[in-house]
Design a protein around this motif. Structure first.
Motif, short mmCIF file in Angstrom:
data_model
loop_
_atom_site.label_atom_id
_atom_site.label_comp_id
_atom_site.label_asym_id
_atom_site.label_seq_id
_atom_site.Cartn_x
_atom_site.Cartn_y
_atom_site.Cartn_z
N ILE A 65 0.91 -1.15 0.07
CA ILE A 65 0.00 -0.12 0.03
C ILE A 65 0.75 1.48 0.05
O ILE A 65 1.55 1.46 0.81
N GLU A 66 0.69 1.97 -1.09
CA GLU A 66 1.59 3.25 -1.31
C GLU A 66 0.63 4.33 -0.98
O GLU A 66 -0.39 4.70 -1.63
N THR A 67 1.27 5.43 -0.28
CA THR A 67 0.41 6.72 0.03
C THR A 67 1.02 7.74 -1.01
O THR A 67 2.07 7.98 -1.10
N ARG A 68 0.04 8.08 -1.95
CA ARG A 68 0.53 8.86 -3.17
C ARG A 68 -0.09 10.21 -3.05
O ARG A 68 -1.25 10.63 -2.66
N ASP A 69 0.62 11.26 -3.66
CA ASP A 69 -0.03 12.68 -3.81
C ASP A 69 -0.70 12.75 -4.90
O ASP A 69 -0.37 13.51 -5.83
N MET A 70 -1.75 12.24 -5.28
CA MET A 70 -2.69 12.38 -6.38
C MET A 70 -3.10 13.71 -6.84
O MET A 70 -3.35 13.97 -7.91
N LEU A 71 -3.19 14.66 -5.86
CA LEU A 71 -3.63 15.85 -6.13
C LEU A 71 -2.47 16.99 -6.13
O LEU A 71 -2.60 18.05 -6.59
N ALA A 72 -1.16 16.57 -6.01
CA ALA A 72 -0.15 17.56 -5.98
C ALA A 72 -0.24 18.57 -4.90
O ALA A 72 -0.13 19.75 -5.26
N PHE A 73 -0.82 18.09 -3.80
CA PHE A 73 -1.40 19.12 -2.91
C PHE A 73 -0.36 19.94 -2.06
O PHE A 73 0.74 19.19 -1.56
#
Length: 555
Positions: A65-73
């Motif tokens: 499980i990888e936490t990704r910065d999908m929103l480039a927040f």
């Protein structure tokens, strides 16, 4: 969180009372302040060590499980930077973990949240961990324990975080559909999307003392409605009073509490034999007493109550509270119990044992919340295939203004209707007063028994006398006319058997009589399939007042 004097200090300042605690003593006390009892926050690993049997923990599979910065927040710093800081601080990949362990010898899946990781906020990774935990429990047919600690949604993941509420909730729904036990432990704090999803969806909801629990945080509420909040608002104790929790349990007692819950829901334990019951089915075998005298005996202060029967007649009993909607009526108690080795759901009216307690318990007259709690526990029993035992002792449902406003009649109606369709054995015992619909709400059963000196009636003798005689002093005549005593009700077929008792009532002998009669009835009823029970129950109550066969049956 704890406030530490120095990096290597041996003293910790309690955030509640500001007393300094010796660090090792605080650790031995499970991070509970020895001065004020405040429960300091625990890391997920500490929580597991305090709950589970030593050496039993096996981590689940979630390394992928990888936490990704999908929103480039990015706010004051990037989301990726915040993640790196949280990982360094906690040593974990994100704010939740799961695995398999045992608690009191019972195997279960546990998912625990790490508040130290970005406030335990729920993003995609946390939602995935919780969902996998539920799926693993479903695949292995194991109970699931969710240990919750969260500030709410992971804002840096936007709507993807919001979707985790639906994702985790449907995973819990599948467990409920498959009849598997879900337990939730709510710790300080539990807020937002976690509370509004899996944290409040357990079969049993437990919180630690003083834990703050809610949907919107108190600061948000103050700013939104511009009002002062009531004392203890959103504390575990506040939620218990509002009917949202089953129990508030100190940290040192959690292992024992959950062990009892797991044991009450375990199957395969041998059912112990009990002495042959002395239940009377012949009305002529019961000593004749004036109805007025029976009413007096049924109302006697020294009669055993549901809680005294729970302590003496049953092997164990664990009270669960709340209707999950508004409140908790203390005039009606219930929870998992064990009778002669058989897990059952015990539900009964409770009058209290002295004047002070009787006042606190509304003299055994439940509000709507009591009947909603009873129905919730009945459905809980049906989910797990538990027989239901109800003990009836009430003058009637509470007739107050608030009770009417909150739907007293509807609550009773639904209890009567829905209990009639549950595919598990139901045994009801009138132990004292059986007053009107407030009694019948617990009385739709496969076997209806009553004690020799109890009564069961459509109305109180005093109420009948006031209406039909125009004089409450005619209560004796009304009692006689209502045919409310055990032999009369046997003749009418309203009850199936009578449990003999002494005068005055003696809890030991009464408990023995109840234990034998109920255990014997459950042995007979448990041999029948659920469909047959429901059909026979329909026929049992269908015949009252009927002079013709059911439609579709031969005359």
């Amino acid at each position: 969180m704890t406030q530490v004097l120095a990096q290597e200090t041996t003293w910790v300042k309690c955030p509640s009372c500001s007393e300094y605690q010796y660090k090792r003593r605080l650790e031995r006390n499970l991070q509970v302040c020895t001065a004020c009892g405040h429960h300091l926050r625990l890391a997920a690993a500490e929580r597991l060590a305090g709950l589970l049997d030593e050496g039993s923990w096996t981590p689940g599979e979630y390394d992928d499980i990888e936490t990704r910065d999908m929103l480039a927040f990015r706010d004051r710093k990037s989301y990726l930077k915040r993640l790196d800081e949280a990982r360094e601080r906690t040593g974990g990949p994100d704010a939740a973990l799961f695995g398999v362990g045992s608690l009191g010898g019972h195997r279960l899946v546990v998912a625990a949240m790490e508040f130290g990781f970005m406030g335990g906020s729920m993003g995609s990774a946390v939602g995935e961990v919780i969902t996998r935990a539920a799926e693993h429990a479903l695949a292995q047919r194991l109970p699931l324990l969710l240990v919750c600690a969260s500030g709410g949604a992971r804002m840096q993941e936007g709507a993807l975080s919001l979707m985790q509420m639906a994702k985790t909730s449907q995973a819990i729904a599948r467990m409920h559909e498959e009849g598997l036990l879900v337990l939730c432990l709510l710790t300080d704090p539990t807020f937002g999307g976690v509370t509004a999803s899996y944290a409040m969806l357990g079969d049993v909801l437990v919180a630690e003392p003083g834990a703050l629990i809610g949907f919107a945080g108190p600061n948000v509420i103050r700013e939104t409605i511009n009002e002062d909040l009531p004392p203890r608002f959103q504390t575990a104790e506040f939620l218990l009073e509002c009917g949202m929790l089953d129990a508030v349990v100190p940290r040192g007692q959690l292992r024992s509490f959950f062990t009892k819950v797991l044991a009450a829901h375990s199957t395969g334990a041998p059912v112990r034999s009990t002495p042959d019951p002395t239940t009377i089915t012949d009305p002529e075998a019961i000593a004749a007493r004036p109805a007025e005298a029976i009413v007096k005996l049924a109302r006697a202060r020294e009669r055993p109550t549901t809680l005294s029967f729970a302590a003496v007649a049953f092997d164990s009993f664990l009270e669960l509270r709340g209707d999950r909607l508004f409140g908790d009526s203390t005039a009606l108690v219930g929870g998992p119990a064990v009778l002669a080795g058989r897990p059952v759901m015990l539900i009964g009216h409770e009058k209290g044992s002295d004047t002070k307690e009787s006042i606190a318990r509304n003299f055994g007259m439940p509000e709507p919340e009591g009947y909603r709690k009873a129905l919730r526990l009945m459905h809980h029993a049906a989910k797990f295939g538990m027989p239901i035992v109800t003990l009836i002792d009430t003058p009637g449902a509470y007739p107050g203004v608030g009770a009417e406003q909150r739907g007293q009649a509807g609550a009773i109606a639904r209890a009567i209707m829905e209990s009639s369709r549950l595919p598990v054995p139901i045994v009801a015992v009138v132990t004292g007063e059986g007053g009107s619909g407030g009694a019948l709400a617990l009385g739709v059963a496969d076997r209806v028994l009553m004690f020799e000196h109890a009564y069961y009636s459509v109305i109180s003798p005093e109420g009948c006398a006031a209406i039909l005689w125009g004089d409450r002093s005619a209560a004796g005549a009304a009692a006689q006319a209502l045919k409310l005593t055990a032999p009369e009700l046997l003749r009418l077929g309203v009850v199936d058997g009578v449990i003999p008792e002494s005068v005055p009532a003696d809890v030991i002998s009464a408990a023995a009589g109840l234990r034998g009669a109920v255990a014997h009835a459950l042995t007979e009823l448990s041999a029948l399939p659920g469909h047959d029970l429901v059909e026979a129950r329909y026929r049992k109550f269908r015949q009252f007042g009927s002079t013709t066969p059911m439609i579709g049956e031969p005359a």
